[in-house]
Design a protein around this motif. Structure first.
Motif, PDB file in Angstrom:
ATOM      1  N   ALA A  18      -1.987  22.897  11.649  1.00  6.88           N
ATOM      2  CA  ALA A  18      -2.536  23.097  12.992  1.00  6.88           C
ATOM      3  C   ALA A  18      -1.497  23.758  13.892  1.00  6.88           C
ATOM      4  O   ALA A  18      -1.819  24.635  14.701  1.00  6.88           O
ATOM      5  CB  ALA A  18      -2.979  21.765  13.583  1.00  6.88           C
ATOM      6  N   ALA A  19      -0.225  23.353  13.718  1.00 10.47           N
ATOM      7  CA  ALA A  19       0.835  23.951  14.546  1.00 10.47           C
ATOM      8  C   ALA A  19       1.003  25.427  14.230  1.00 10.47           C
ATOM      9  O   ALA A  19       1.158  26.252  15.144  1.00 10.47           O
ATOM     10  CB  ALA A  19       2.144  23.205  14.325  1.00 10.47           C
ATOM     11  N   LEU A  50      -1.126  18.412  10.480  1.00  6.46           N
ATOM     12  CA  LEU A  50      -0.581  18.792  11.787  1.00  6.46           C
ATOM     13  C   LEU A  50       0.306  20.023  11.689  1.00  6.46           C
ATOM     14  O   LEU A  50       0.329  20.851  12.604  1.00  6.46           O
ATOM     15  CB  LEU A  50       0.202  17.626  12.407  1.00  6.46           C
ATOM     16  N   LEU A  72      -7.471  26.383  20.955  1.00  6.48           N
ATOM     17  CA  LEU A  72      -6.241  25.657  20.596  1.00  6.48           C
ATOM     18  C   LEU A  72      -6.478  24.148  20.498  1.00  6.48           C
ATOM     19  O   LEU A  72      -6.035  23.493  19.559  1.00  6.48           O
ATOM     20  CB  LEU A  72      -5.183  25.882  21.676  1.00  6.48           C
ATOM     21  N   ILE A  84      -8.277  23.308  17.412  1.00 10.23           N
ATOM     22  CA  ILE A  84      -7.439  23.406  16.212  1.00 10.23           C
ATOM     23  C   ILE A  84      -6.807  22.047  15.910  1.00 10.23           C
ATOM     24  O   ILE A  84      -6.609  21.687  14.754  1.00 10.23           O
ATOM     25  CB  ILE A  84      -6.370  24.512  16.405  1.00 10.23           C
ATOM     26  N   PHE A  85      -6.480  21.277  16.941  1.00 14.39           N
ATOM     27  CA  PHE A  85      -5.904  19.952  16.702  1.00 14.39           C
ATOM     28  C   PHE A  85      -6.956  18.865  16.551  1.00 14.39           C
ATOM     29  O   PHE A  85      -6.793  17.924  15.783  1.00 14.39           O
ATOM     30  CB  PHE A  85      -4.921  19.589  17.827  1.00 14.39           C
ATOM     31  N   LYS A 123      -1.304  27.414  13.047  1.00 12.08           N
ATOM     32  CA  LYS A 123      -2.469  28.113  13.599  1.00 12.08           C
ATOM     33  C   LYS A 123      -2.314  28.325  15.101  1.00 12.08           C
ATOM     34  O   LYS A 123      -2.576  29.418  15.618  1.00 12.08           O
ATOM     35  CB  LYS A 123      -3.752  27.315  13.314  1.00 12.08           C
ATOM     36  N   SER A 124      -1.863  27.272  15.794  1.00 15.08           N
ATOM     37  CA  SER A 124      -1.763  27.445  17.247  1.00 15.08           C
ATOM     38  C   SER A 124      -0.655  28.423  17.608  1.00 15.08           C
ATOM     39  O   SER A 124      -0.771  29.150  18.599  1.00 15.08           O
ATOM     40  CB  SER A 124      -1.566  26.107  17.948  1.00 15.08           C
TER      41      SER A 124
END
Lengths: 206, 553, 97
Positions: free
Chosen positions: C51-52, C48, A193, A196-197, C54-55
């Motif tokens: 990414a959000a 972002l 996680l 990922i950022f 994906k998370s």
């Protein structure tokens, strides 16, 4: 009365409680990195142009490759839990070994990436870096700290996974009692996680 | 609170441990029993409190007259830093949760232990390691840290004293705090006795629960911040270094994002203890139970919104200063809800002024002064006048020592008979409460005036016009030292040859009063089923243990 | 206590995990591709957002939050909300300085 000591060791098991504890711990990790992301946000806000220039130096291909490696390792660990749940112990072990190999691959990539940067004289306190504008110094400072701390978590995750692997082999983690594997998996997903950022914030600035 | 019979075991947890092989001191150091761990914390914390107090007395001695008295300026810097570091990180933050939380959280929930007993022992060991690192940092090369407990940048990078090790010790202590917090949250969610719904939990449990959340969510932020200070010292990364483009004010943000919520880590458990003591000695159910429970969560939450009120003069934007000043006043609401409910509980209660109750009265008086002067500091205009003066020093000593410190003693007076099975000298305890009140106000009240007159904090020397009030304050520190010694004496002599305490000396009704003093290893032979509200005193009629000479209709 | 450590609703098929993995890889290639195009101020927002997403996939499926006791979701939102609060309030300083 002397068997009281024995009784306490054989208390009832609480898997939800164990996972709850793990999740609470993950929140602390989240906030730990959250602090770093806050610092990143502030300096990116202040030095947007210089961050772009500095990020040009980073190798997007290696970053993307590492992203894929970590995502795949997340898959293998999730599959490993599912396999153990279904009673397929050998498959579970195999998938966990694959996770470990992928984690190693990630670290090896990281090693080459860092050493090429260091080879070019870009590391905290280096003469070359100190001659660059402030925004670039901060970008690389954050790059080393954030990917470094993430790398540290990869190593901790590796140790965690390997320990659980040993438990599966000895049989103390099994089809009916696998919360340790679940928790190791949770930790490993957290590592994923964070990455990922990290990936878009460092490697994908134009 | 509970029906049925609970806990009939002849041996107490003193006589019987969780470890089969180990005996003697090792059976304590390796014990996973939450009660033994709580007592070990108590010993460690008492030692550090005394050390911190002695350092405080030394500081006051230096300040008895202008100019050099007993030490040079650099020694003074290290002593006030150590006083702060020891009192904050080793005493007040872990104090009530680690000692009384560990001991009484499982008891009040009707559980046999915390959710993760081995992790609990690990937290204790990590705490010890952190404490030892603080001590080592005094003696290794570089010398004791002189930055103040706030470690402000950029001085903490420039100074040659041993900042890295001291800061690493704070990191380790933070880790211990996090593990304790996650243990308590899990315990509250998973180990409540049957029938113990969230709104049947005692208020000490509620406040410890809220505290545990702050420990989990806020502590990592200071963890990463101080790690960055270490990296800065070793590698010169530049994150907070203005010479390399970094922003020292960002360090202050990061520091207070933890350290302001940490203030509530310090005070919330104390408020929980007050909510236990007041109903017991007023013989009345608490007024506004849900309001008090919810206000704990509200305080924990609002605590995150106000950190930058420590930074009004730092150079941050005016917009931020105005917003943070406004948000700061919100904290007053849940705090006031608590105080009003406590007072309302006393109204028409049949008050029994035993020592724990007297200490709570001390608390309400001192904490109210501390809270009200907090409004002076939270207001932008007045803040600029008194920022970084003795006014601030007085304010936080009224809140922290007058608040949490007082309640640490109140909790000890309230629960000591349960923990040790011995009763202390009640008369001496009452005299101590009065003496503490005098000592405290002599020691700290002059500081409000000094600060208002312009005496800056942390200064080694001062102008002659401050001399009288400084002298009064120093005399106060001697009375305080005497009080503390008497408190120690009272408890130590009670442990050695005190009378045997009853199981329920005060007539309390929460679950810990349903079992013998000291409790047996497993707390409850049979997990109780909870049917009553937490402060329903009608159950005293049917309880196994009621105090002698009392009858309840 | 037996029902407390059973996991009947935890069993997710292998294919579902594989599907999640495929979408994660797909999102990664999308984000890399988009980063090559100059979108000005939107670059960060898009990166972002991806990414959000994906998370969210990782948290919900890989980490089983979707199938956990609801209290876990409450916990997660507490920590997420805290992060948002900290970011917002800090930027009241940096936006207006």
């Amino acid at each position: 009365m002397s068997n009281h000591a024995v009784n306490i060791a054989h208390k009832h098991r609480d898997d939800i409680g164990a996972r709850m504890g793990m999740w609470l711990f993950l929140f602390t990790e989240l906030l730990l990195f959250g602090g770093l992301f806050l610092i990143y946000a502030v300096y990116r806000h202040e030095y947007i142009a210089q961050f772009r220039v500095a990020a040009m130096e980073l190798n997007t291909t290696i970053g993307a490759l590492n992203t894929i490696i970590l995502l795949t390792s997340s898959l293998t660990v999730a599959l490993s839990i599912a396999a153990l749940q279904k009673g397929n112990r050998m498959l579970s072990i195999l998938l966990l070994i694959m996770t470990n190999i992928l984690a190693f691959a990630f670290m090896i990539n990281k090693y080459f990436e860092w050493s090429s940067k260091i080879h070019h004289g870009i590391y905290p306190g280096s003469e070359h870096l100190l001659n660059l504008p402030n925004g670039q110094i901060l970008f690389y400072g954050l790059y080393y700290i954030m990917t470094g701390l993430h790398g540290l978590h990869v190593i901790i995750g590796l140790v965690f996974l390997t320990t659980v692997l040993a438990f599966i082999i000895t049989g103390s983690v099994n089809k009916d009692n696998y919360v340790k594997l679940e928790n190791a998996g949770l930790y490993w997903h957290l590592v994923d996680l964070i990455w990922i950022f990290l990936f878009p914030l460092f490697y994908l600035i134009q | 609170m509970a029906n049925g019979t609970i806990a009939i075991s002849e041996k107490s947890f003193f006589e019987e441990g969780t470890t089969k092989q180990a005996s003697g001191i090792l059976s304590w150091l390796l014990s996973t029993d939450h009660k033994r761990i709580g007592i070990m914390y108590l010993f460690a914390i008492a030692i550090f409190f005394f050390t911190g107090a002695i350092l405080g007395v030394l500081m006051r001695l230096e300040l008895i007259a202008p100019g050099r008295t007993i030490m040079d300026a650099q020694t003074y810097n290290t002593i006030f830093t150590l006083h702060g570091v020891i009192m904050i990180f080793l005493f007040i933050v872990p104090g009530i949760p680690a000692v009384f939380g560990n001991f009484f959280l499982p008891l009040q929930l009707g559980a046999k232990d915390v959710a993760f007993p081995r992790l609990n022992l690990l937290s204790f060991w990590i705490y010890l390691v952190g404490a030892i690192l603080v001590l080592i940092s005094l003696f290794v090369k570089g010398g004791p840290i002189d930055t103040g407990w706030t470690f402000y940048m950029p001085y903490s990078v420039r100074t040659t004293t041993n900042v890295s090790l001291a800061i690493f010790a704070a990191f380790v202590l933070g880790f211990s705090s996090i593990l304790t917090g996650l243990n308590f949250v899990t315990t509250v969610h998973r180990l409540r006795a049957p029938g113990m719904t969230f709104f049947k939990m005692p208020l000490f449990v509620w406040s410890t629960y809220a505290t545990a959340w702050i420990q989990i969510i806020a502590t990592p932020v200071i963890g990463i911040t101080i790690l960055l200070v270490m990296l800065e010292r070793y590698f010169g990364v530049g994150i907070f270094d203005p010479a390399l483009g970094g922003d020292p004010i960002l360090f202050q943000h990061m520091f207070w994002i933890y350290s302001h919520p940490a203030v509530y880590i310090m005070i919330l458990p104390a408020m929980g203890v007050v909510s236990e003591i007041i109903p017991t000695f007023a013989r009345r159910t608490i007024f506004g139970y849900r309001a008090i429970a919810m206000s704990s969560l509200a305080i924990a939450f609002i605590g995150y919104l106000v950190w930058a009120h420590h930074m009004f003069t730092s150079g941050m934007s005016d917009t931020a200063a105005i917003i943070f000043s406004f948000l700061t006043f919100l904290v007053a609401l849940p705090s006031a809800i608590k105080v009003f409910n406590w007072v309302a509980t006393l109204y028409k209660g049949s008050i029994d002024p035993q020592p724990p109750f007297l200490w709570v009265m001390n608390f309400i008086f001192l904490f109210t002064i501390g809270g009200l002067t907090g409004l002076v500091l939270g207001t932008l205009v007045t803040n600029i006048h008194v920022h970084d003066t003795y006014f601030v020093v007085a304010h936080f000593h009224y809140v922290m020592f007058g608040g949490t410190g007082t309640i640490f003693f109140a909790a000890l007076y309230y629960w000591f008979p349960k923990m040790s099975g011995k009763m202390y000298n009640l008369k001496l305890a009452k005299i101590n409460a009065a003496l503490f009140f005098i000592a405290f106000n002599t020691l700290y009240f002059p500081k409000f005036i000094l600060g208002y007159m312009g005496m800056p904090r942390r200064y080694y020397d001062y102008l002659p016009e401050f001399a009288d009030l400084q002298l009064i304050s120093t005399i106060g520190s001697w009375i305080m030292l005497l009080t503390i010694i008497l408190i120690f004496y009272n408890f130590v002599s009670a442990m050695i040859n005190g009378k045997k305490a009853e199981a329920n000396p005060w007539g309390g009704v929460t679950l810990e009063w349903h079992i013998p003093s000291p409790p047996p290893l497993e707390n409850f032979d049979e997990i109780p089923t909870v049917t009553h509200e937490p402060y329903d005193f009608s159950q005293l009629k049917t309880m196994k243990y009621i105090p002698k000479g009392e009858s309840y209709e | 206590m037996q029902e407390k450590h059973s996991h009947e609703n935890h069993n997710i098929s292998y294919s579902k995990y594989l599907l999640v993995w495929v979408s994660l890889i797909a999102f990664t290639s999308i984000t890399v591709t988009i980063a090559g195009i100059d979108l000005g101020d939107y670059t960060l927002a898009i990166a972002l957002t991806i990414a959000a997403i994906k998370s969210a996939l990782v948290i919900n499926i890989f980490m089983h939050i979707k199938f956990e006791d609801p209290i876990f979701k409450v916990f997660l939102s507490i920590s997420g909300f805290t992060l948002i609060v900290i970011f917002t309030l800090t930027f009241f300083d940096y936006f207006y300085r």
